[in-house]
Design a protein around this motif. Structure first.
Motif: not given
Ligand code: AMP
Ligand code: MG
Length: 319
Positions: A50, A54-55, A109, A111, A134-135, A175, A187, A214-215, A217
């Protein structure tokens, strides 16, 4: 040797020792590590391949633990938390200084989500730290909805998949973040826009390229099978162009018969979008494993979870 196990104490001991463990949730399986262990977080990125910008999503089992990680909790976020947690909603909130930058990719920030799965809630209750997860799929591929999917992806690269059965919802969390205190949907996912607006009214939607850097996903190509996959409005018509191909077909509710269809999957004979969403990834995994010439899927009704399904299929079929 299988790495699949139901042994929660083993998962706890691995996680306390900076290892990563795949965990079940009601959305998809996650690849989890202690948010305070730089080693564990580094392993998550490595194993998934990854990109570092990508957070990760942080998982806890209570609102109290969420509050300990954030510096702001807007009123509408509270309403959403109350309505949907534990559940398939991820909130992006201003983090406080205790949340490591490696988890949030340097963002201010974080998530966060309280997943709704008894095994993982039990695990989180017993851990003295939150889990970043993450997934549990290699970057860009179909998300895993069973322990076997995870094992097939990672083999010996991880020590354990905590088995919690098949993921009930089968599609990632929705999201939602905040810009100037106003909610923004980043999302589409397991909770529909219709359900969200019932709680907080209209919401801005930014799930396309706008936030792609930024994302991931949200990158245009994602969730993709290795078999060439097409998304069309009329499957029966489309496959007439390929009489000599071996085709896997994935449709919503109505069966199609044609000599070149080698495998047909009907996601919900009852036309239930939730049922269809829950079977979507498993069906894509199954069709992909048949190594056919192509997979052809159809556009779903553009409402409720049909929107989330279309979003994933569009990304899975992008060149
Ligand atoms: P996944 O866990 O693989 O489903 O991916 C998590 C998703 O959350 C990704 O698209 C990240 O970019 C998004 N995400 C996680 N933390 C943040 C954040 N602080 N700001 C924007 N997006 C985030
Ligand atoms: Mg993912």
């Amino acid at each position: 040797m299988t790495i699949i196990s139901k042994d929660i104490s083993k998962a706890i001991s691995l996680l306390k020792n900076n290892a990563i463990v795949a965990i079940p949730t009601e959305t998809v399986y996650g690849l989890a590590g202690n948010i305070y262990s730089e080693n564990a977080i580094r392993k998550i990125f490595e194993v998934k391949k990854r990109p570092h910008f990508n957070p990760l999503i942080v998982h806890v089992d209570s609102l109290k633990k969420v509050e300990a990680l954030v510096s702001e909790f807007p009123e509408k976020a509270k309403l959403l938390a109350e309505a949907f947690w534990p559940g398939s909603l991820t909130l992006i909130l201003k983090k406080n200084s205790t949340v490591p930058d490696v988890v949030t990719a340097g963002k201010d920030t974080v998530a966060i989500r309280i997943p709704n799965h008894p095994v993982t809630l039990g695990l989180l209750q017993q851990l003295p730290f939150p889990l970043a997860a993450p997934s549990a799929n290699p970057f860009g591929s179909i998300s895993p909805t069973s322990a076997t999917h995870v094992e097939n992806y990672f083999k010996d690269a991880i020590e354990m998949v905590l088995d919690g059965g098949t993921c009930k919802n089968g599609i990632e969390s929705t999201i939602i973040g905040f810009e100037n205190n106003e909610p923004v949907l980043y999302r589409l996912g397991s909770i529909s826009i219709e359900e969200i607006t019932k709680i907080i009214g209209d919401i801005k939607i930014k799930n396309k390229q706008e936030i792609a850097p930024n994302a991931p996903g949200m990158l245009e190509r994602h969730y993709a099978p290795s078999t060439k996959t097409f998304l069309v409005h009329d499957v029966a018509q489309f496959i007439k162009n390929y009489p000599d191909k071996h085709i896997g077909v994935l449709v919503f509710s109505k069966a199609i018969v044609a000599p070149n269809i080698k495998k047909l999957v009907v996601l919900s004979k009852k036309k239930n979008l939730k049922e269809a969403a829950s079977k979507l990834y498993k069906s894509l995994h199954d069709l992909d494993n048949l190594h056919l010439d192509m997979i052809v899927t159809e556009t779903f009704p553009d409402v409720e979870l049909g929107k989330s399904i279309n979003d994933r299929l569009e990304r899975a079929t992008k060149d």
